[in-house]
Write a protein that holds these residues in place. Structure first.
Motif, PDB file in Angstrom:
ATOM      1  N   PHE A   1      29.726  30.771 -24.772  1.00 33.30           N
ATOM      2  CA  PHE A   1      28.786  29.843 -25.410  1.00 33.30           C
ATOM      3  C   PHE A   1      27.543  29.676 -24.550  1.00 33.30           C
ATOM      4  O   PHE A   1      26.419  29.635 -25.074  1.00 33.30           O
ATOM      5  CB  PHE A   1      29.453  28.484 -25.627  1.00 33.30           C
ATOM      6  N   ILE A   2      27.717  29.591 -23.238  1.00 31.37           N
ATOM      7  CA  ILE A   2      26.572  29.407 -22.335  1.00 31.37           C
ATOM      8  C   ILE A   2      25.640  30.610 -22.402  1.00 31.37           C
ATOM      9  O   ILE A   2      24.413  30.464 -22.441  1.00 31.37           O
ATOM     10  CB  ILE A   2      27.043  29.169 -20.897  1.00 31.37           C
ATOM     11  N   ARG A   3      26.206  31.813 -22.418  1.00 31.97           N
ATOM     12  CA  ARG A   3      25.347  33.006 -22.495  1.00 31.97           C
ATOM     13  C   ARG A   3      24.605  33.059 -23.833  1.00 31.97           C
ATOM     14  O   ARG A   3      23.423  33.429 -23.875  1.00 31.97           O
ATOM     15  CB  ARG A   3      26.193  34.262 -22.272  1.00 31.97           C
ATOM     16  N   ARG A   4      25.286  32.679 -24.912  1.00 35.51           N
ATOM     17  CA  ARG A   4      24.603  32.624 -26.216  1.00 35.51           C
ATOM     18  C   ARG A   4      23.537  31.532 -26.212  1.00 35.51           C
ATOM     19  O   ARG A   4      22.455  31.717 -26.783  1.00 35.51           O
ATOM     20  CB  ARG A   4      25.608  32.374 -27.344  1.00 35.51           C
ATOM     21  N   ALA A   5      23.841  30.417 -25.540  1.00 33.75           N
ATOM     22  CA  ALA A   5      22.861  29.322 -25.451  1.00 33.75           C
ATOM     23  C   ALA A   5      21.607  29.772 -24.706  1.00 33.75           C
ATOM     24  O   ALA A   5      20.504  29.318 -25.011  1.00 33.75           O
ATOM     25  CB  ALA A   5      23.492  28.108 -24.762  1.00 33.75           C
ATOM     26  N   GLY A   6      21.784  30.659 -23.720  1.00 32.16           N
ATOM     27  CA  GLY A   6      20.619  31.188 -23.007  1.00 32.16           C
ATOM     28  C   GLY A   6      19.700  31.952 -23.937  1.00 32.16           C
ATOM     29  O   GLY A   6      18.469  31.800 -23.890  1.00 32.16           O
ATOM     30  N   LYS A   7      20.276  32.776 -24.805  1.00 31.07           N
ATOM     31  CA  LYS A   7      19.468  33.523 -25.774  1.00 31.07           C
ATOM     32  C   LYS A   7      18.814  32.570 -26.768  1.00 31.07           C
ATOM     33  O   LYS A   7      17.671  32.780 -27.203  1.00 31.07           O
ATOM     34  CB  LYS A   7      20.348  34.534 -26.506  1.00 31.07           C
ATOM     35  N   TYR A   8      19.544  31.524 -27.134  1.00 30.26           N
ATOM     36  CA  TYR A   8      19.005  30.514 -28.057  1.00 30.26           C
ATOM     37  C   TYR A   8      17.808  29.804 -27.427  1.00 30.26           C
ATOM     38  O   TYR A   8      16.769  29.623 -28.077  1.00 30.26           O
ATOM     39  CB  TYR A   8      20.119  29.525 -28.387  1.00 30.26           C
ATOM     40  N   ALA A   9      17.936  29.422 -26.153  1.00 29.26           N
ATOM     41  CA  ALA A   9      16.838  28.743 -25.462  1.00 29.26           C
ATOM     42  C   ALA A   9      15.616  29.650 -25.360  1.00 29.26           C
ATOM     43  O   ALA A   9      14.476  29.201 -25.548  1.00 29.26           O
ATOM     44  CB  ALA A   9      17.288  28.303 -24.069  1.00 29.26           C
ATOM     45  N   ASN A  10      15.835  30.925 -25.060  1.00 33.47           N
ATOM     46  CA  ASN A  10      14.711  31.866 -25.005  1.00 33.47           C
ATOM     47  C   ASN A  10      14.017  31.960 -26.358  1.00 33.47           C
ATOM     48  O   ASN A  10      12.788  32.042 -26.438  1.00 33.47           O
ATOM     49  CB  ASN A  10      15.203  33.248 -24.580  1.00 33.47           C
ATOM     50  N   GLY A  11      14.819  31.952 -27.426  1.00 34.74           N
ATOM     51  CA  GLY A  11      14.249  32.020 -28.771  1.00 34.74           C
ATOM     52  C   GLY A  11      13.443  30.776 -29.111  1.00 34.74           C
ATOM     53  O   GLY A  11      12.356  30.876 -29.701  1.00 34.74           O
ATOM     54  N   ILE A  12      13.966  29.610 -28.748  1.00 34.96           N
ATOM     55  CA  ILE A  12      13.247  28.351 -28.993  1.00 34.96           C
ATOM     56  C   ILE A  12      11.897  28.371 -28.285  1.00 34.96           C
ATOM     57  O   ILE A  12      10.857  28.034 -28.869  1.00 34.96           O
ATOM     58  CB  ILE A  12      14.073  27.152 -28.497  1.00 34.96           C
ATOM     59  N   ASP A  13      11.896  28.762 -27.015  1.00 32.55           N
ATOM     60  CA  ASP A  13      10.654  28.757 -26.239  1.00 32.55           C
ATOM     61  C   ASP A  13       9.658  29.781 -26.779  1.00 32.55           C
ATOM     62  O   ASP A  13       8.451  29.519 -26.855  1.00 32.55           O
ATOM     63  CB  ASP A  13      10.945  29.032 -24.769  1.00 32.55           C
ATOM     64  N   ALA A  14      10.161  30.968 -27.144  1.00 32.17           N
ATOM     65  CA  ALA A  14       9.277  32.005 -27.681  1.00 32.17           C
ATOM     66  C   ALA A  14       8.672  31.556 -29.009  1.00 32.17           C
ATOM     67  O   ALA A  14       7.491  31.804 -29.278  1.00 32.17           O
ATOM     68  CB  ALA A  14      10.053  33.309 -27.860  1.00 32.17           C
ATOM     69  N   ALA A  15       9.469  30.881 -29.836  1.00 31.51           N
ATOM     70  CA  ALA A  15       8.971  30.401 -31.122  1.00 31.51           C
ATOM     71  C   ALA A  15       7.921  29.310 -30.940  1.00 31.51           C
ATOM     72  O   ALA A  15       6.885  29.312 -31.615  1.00 31.51           O
ATOM     73  CB  ALA A  15      10.135  29.887 -31.970  1.00 31.51           C
ATOM     74  N   ASP A  16       8.172  28.379 -30.024  1.00 37.46           N
ATOM     75  CA  ASP A  16       7.237  27.278 -29.813  1.00 37.46           C
ATOM     76  C   ASP A  16       5.933  27.766 -29.187  1.00 37.46           C
ATOM     77  O   ASP A  16       4.875  27.159 -29.390  1.00 37.46           O
ATOM     78  CB  ASP A  16       7.871  26.211 -28.922  1.00 37.46           C
TER      79      ASP A  16
END
Length: 304
Positions: free
Chosen positions: A153-168
């Motif tokens: 879950f933590i590794r997937r959360a890392g990809k999720y956080a990168n996606g959030i930042d890239a989108a914003d």
């Protein structure tokens, strides 16, 4: 007392904002006390904790305050500390928690990674990469343990956080739309933004608002797949004497249909999963487990 402190926009973006009511209550408490009781945490004159209190201080410069200087080896180390600190505070939405865990993980990886230089031998650099890979695993396990989840879950959360930042970055404000629950895009759509080439990111970020990539709301009618899953669960939990082999064959048919429809939905939303070699290879790796299971059944194997 002069206010000689700065706000780093990147640090500030890691902190889930207060609601209007929470901010108003904080300001009222500070004005009643005439002072900011908790010290502002700073690093080289930059706020790392206390952004809301500092904004109130700027509005009311006569308020007394203190600071506490922390020492961080890098910007990424400071970011990781901010995320970890925020995870222990206030009621956070699931999206905010996942983002903070993921950003902490990614920031710690960056902070700890081996940085070779042009004088480093190739063999030394390779060894460093292997060590860093292992450290990333340790980091994920530790953060997972701290937050009562698992390292995957933590590794997937890392990809999720990168996606959030890239989108914003390309669509300012969309981070808060997700955090507030105004939009609820599926994780795969969020992750895809960071994984795409820069020129494709604006369109992918805007797509996060599309109904096709939103999580289903509880008030929506249940899909055929959801009803089928409920029926399968009911069959599994029924007393053995009330269910026959024919019933279970029908249930098994439903299980396989649900899997196939789920796969088709994934591939329909993201056709690049099959068209791009890097994603296709991962798909084949994931599908290997059910394939091995079927081959085992064909060869007379028993359920494990």
């Amino acid at each position: 007392m002069s206010i000689d402190l700065k706000i780093d926009p990147e640090f500030a973006s890691r902190i889930p904002p207060l609601t209007a009511e929470e901010y108003q209550q904080l300001e009222q408490n500070i004005l009643e006390e005439g002072a900011i009781i908790s010290p502002l945490i700073v690093w080289n004159g930059v706020i790392v904790d206390g952004h809301n209190r500092f904004r109130i201080l700027q509005k009311h410069p006569g308020i007394r305050y203190t600071t506490y200087e922390k020492d961080f080896p890098s910007h990424d180390a400071a970011t990781a500390w901010i995320c970890r600190n925020q995870l222990g505070r206030r009621n956070l939405t699931p999206e905010q928690k996942k983002y903070l865990m993921g950003r902490q993980y990614e920031s710690e990886k960056e902070s700890n990674q081996f940085r070779g230089n042009r004088y480093t031998l190739a063999s030394e650099s390779s060894t460093g990469q292997n060590v860093q890979c292992k450290k990333s695993e340790w980091t994920a396990e530790r953060i997972a343990r701290e937050n009562h989840t698992n390292e995957k879950f933590i590794r997937r959360a890392g990809k999720y956080a990168n996606g959030i930042d890239a989108a914003d970055e390309v669509e300012p404000g969309i981070r808060q739309e997700i955090f507030s629950g105004e939009i609820c895009p599926i994780d795969a759509a969020v992750q895809a933004v960071a994984q795409a080439p820069p020129e494709e990111r604006p369109a992918l970020a805007r797509r996060l608002r599309d109904p096709d990539v939103q999580r289903r709301r509880k008030r929506q009618p249940k899909t055929e797949e959801e009803r089928l899953i409920e029926q399968i669960s009911a069959d599994m939990e029924a007393p053995k004497g009330s269910v026959t082999e024919d019933n279970m064959l029908d249930t098994l048919h439903g299980v396989t249909n649900t899997m196939i429809r789920g796969c088709e939905r994934c591939f329909g939303l993201f056709p690049t999963l099959l068209s791009e070699p890097i994603y296709r290879a991962r798909v084949m790796e994931i599908m290997q487990e059910p394939k091995d299971y079927i081959l085992n059944l064909e060869n007379g194997g028993q359920m494990q």
